[in-house]
Scaffold this motif. Structure first.
Motif, PDB file in Angstrom:
ATOM      1  N   ASN A   1      23.999  36.859  37.836  1.00  0.00           N
ATOM      2  CA  ASN A   1      23.184  37.524  36.819  1.00  0.00           C
ATOM      3  C   ASN A   1      24.029  38.035  35.656  1.00  0.00           C
ATOM      4  O   ASN A   1      23.495  38.646  34.737  1.00  0.00           O
ATOM      5  N   ASP A   2      25.322  37.783  35.711  1.00  0.00           N
ATOM      6  CA  ASP A   2      26.255  38.215  34.670  1.00  0.00           C
ATOM      7  C   ASP A   2      26.804  36.969  33.974  1.00  0.00           C
ATOM      8  O   ASP A   2      27.611  36.234  34.562  1.00  0.00           O
ATOM      9  N   PRO A   3      26.387  36.693  32.722  1.00  0.00           N
ATOM     10  CA  PRO A   3      26.829  35.475  32.030  1.00  0.00           C
ATOM     11  C   PRO A   3      28.348  35.347  31.930  1.00  0.00           C
ATOM     12  O   PRO A   3      28.877  34.236  32.035  1.00  0.00           O
ATOM     13  N   GLN A   4      29.059  36.462  31.759  1.00  0.00           N
ATOM     14  CA  GLN A   4      30.525  36.392  31.691  1.00  0.00           C
ATOM     15  C   GLN A   4      31.114  35.983  33.033  1.00  0.00           C
ATOM     16  O   GLN A   4      32.073  35.210  33.074  1.00  0.00           O
ATOM     17  N   ALA A   5      30.570  36.495  34.118  1.00  0.00           N
ATOM     18  CA  ALA A   5      31.062  36.132  35.451  1.00  0.00           C
ATOM     19  C   ALA A   5      30.812  34.652  35.731  1.00  0.00           C
ATOM     20  O   ALA A   5      31.673  33.967  36.301  1.00  0.00           O
ATOM     21  N   VAL A   6      29.651  34.151  35.318  1.00  0.00           N
ATOM     22  CA  VAL A   6      29.335  32.739  35.505  1.00  0.00           C
ATOM     23  C   VAL A   6      30.302  31.880  34.697  1.00  0.00           C
ATOM     24  O   VAL A   6      30.835  30.884  35.205  1.00  0.00           O
TER      25      VAL A   6
ATOM     26  N   GLY B   1      36.060  38.322  39.317  1.00  0.00           N
ATOM     27  CA  GLY B   1      36.896  37.514  38.433  1.00  0.00           C
ATOM     28  C   GLY B   1      38.362  37.452  38.811  1.00  0.00           C
ATOM     29  O   GLY B   1      39.181  36.988  38.014  1.00  0.00           O
ATOM     30  N   ALA B   2      38.715  37.886  40.017  1.00  0.00           N
ATOM     31  CA  ALA B   2      40.116  37.801  40.450  1.00  0.00           C
ATOM     32  C   ALA B   2      40.559  36.340  40.460  1.00  0.00           C
ATOM     33  O   ALA B   2      39.810  35.458  40.873  1.00  0.00           O
ATOM     34  N   GLN B   3      41.760  36.111  40.010  1.00  0.00           N
ATOM     35  CA  GLN B   3      42.298  34.764  39.919  1.00  0.00           C
ATOM     36  C   GLN B   3      42.801  34.267  41.266  1.00  0.00           C
ATOM     37  O   GLN B   3      43.336  35.033  42.057  1.00  0.00           O
ATOM     38  N   VAL B   4      42.631  32.979  41.484  1.00  0.00           N
ATOM     39  CA  VAL B   4      43.183  32.281  42.639  1.00  0.00           C
ATOM     40  C   VAL B   4      43.861  31.039  42.086  1.00  0.00           C
ATOM     41  O   VAL B   4      43.261  30.290  41.322  1.00  0.00           O
ATOM     42  N   SER B   5      45.109  30.820  42.467  1.00  0.00           N
ATOM     43  CA  SER B   5      45.828  29.654  41.961  1.00  0.00           C
ATOM     44  C   SER B   5      45.567  28.438  42.843  1.00  0.00           C
ATOM     45  O   SER B   5      45.183  28.556  44.005  1.00  0.00           O
ATOM     46  N   ALA B   6      45.800  27.280  42.278  1.00  0.00           N
ATOM     47  CA  ALA B   6      45.633  26.042  43.031  1.00  0.00           C
ATOM     48  C   ALA B   6      46.570  26.009  44.234  1.00  0.00           C
ATOM     49  O   ALA B   6      46.199  25.515  45.302  1.00  0.00           O
ATOM     50  N   GLU B   7      47.755  26.554  44.099  1.00  0.00           N
ATOM     51  CA  GLU B   7      48.707  26.587  45.206  1.00  0.00           C
ATOM     52  C   GLU B   7      48.177  27.418  46.373  1.00  0.00           C
ATOM     53  O   GLU B   7      48.429  27.120  47.531  1.00  0.00           O
ATOM     54  N   GLU B   8      47.420  28.454  46.064  1.00  0.00           N
ATOM     55  CA  GLU B   8      46.872  29.303  47.119  1.00  0.00           C
ATOM     56  C   GLU B   8      45.830  28.577  47.954  1.00  0.00           C
ATOM     57  O   GLU B   8      45.641  28.904  49.129  1.00  0.00           O
TER      58      GLU B   8
END
Length: 151
Positions: free
Chosen positions: A113-118, A92-99
């Motif tokens: 298999n993880d509903p939160q990750a999906v 779940g690490a964030q990636v920005s549009a600028e990156e």
């Protein structure tokens, strides 16, 4: 905008997929930032990568050492400031549009298999494509990787 590849893991382990993708990135001469959200999790991932054996060894290190800029693969919870060519986001690490513009490749790997990750990955897809990034969704639901969607 750059390209983001979303990998929906359902059969393969995170370690298997990141080993494959990172190996290919290193073959291109790229330095990779492996970005997570939890330092303890990255420490465990670091240990697993060391134990994978000589055949699949990936040169890497945890951020915070004196030689971070020299590490071919840097495991970190923060964006690296040393001009890496690729970012691999896990847990779940964030990636920005600028990156997406600043890197040759961005991968977002998530546990199918993880509903939160999906759900989190769906939010990332919407945010990044909404900002103009090109995104490709890869699924291994049939046991092999298939391109399922492209923005």
């Amino acid at each position: 905008m750059g390209q983001v590849n979303f990998y929906h893991l359902t059969h393969s382990s995170l370690e298997e997929v990141l080993t494959n993708l990172a190996s290919r990135a290193l073959e291109q001469g790229w330095k990779v930032e492996l970005r997570g959200t939890d330092a303890d999790r990255l420490d465990r991932l670091d240990q697993r990568l060391w134990l994978m054996g000589e055949a699949s060894f990936l040169p890497h290190g945890l951020a915070g050492g004196p030689h971070d800029a020299l590490q071919p693969i840097l495991l970190t919870t923060m964006p690296a400031a040393d001009g890496r060519q690729a970012v691999m986001a896990v847990d779940g690490a964030q990636v920005s549009a600028e990156e997406t513009d600043a890197h040759h490749r961005v991968w977002i790997l998530f546990d199918g298999n993880d509903p939160q990750a999906v759900q989190h990955a769906r939010g990332q897809w919407k945010a990044l494509t909404g900002a103009g990034a090109k995104a490709i969704y890869w699924s291994e639901e049939g046991g092999r990787w298939e391109k399922k969607a492209e923005s």
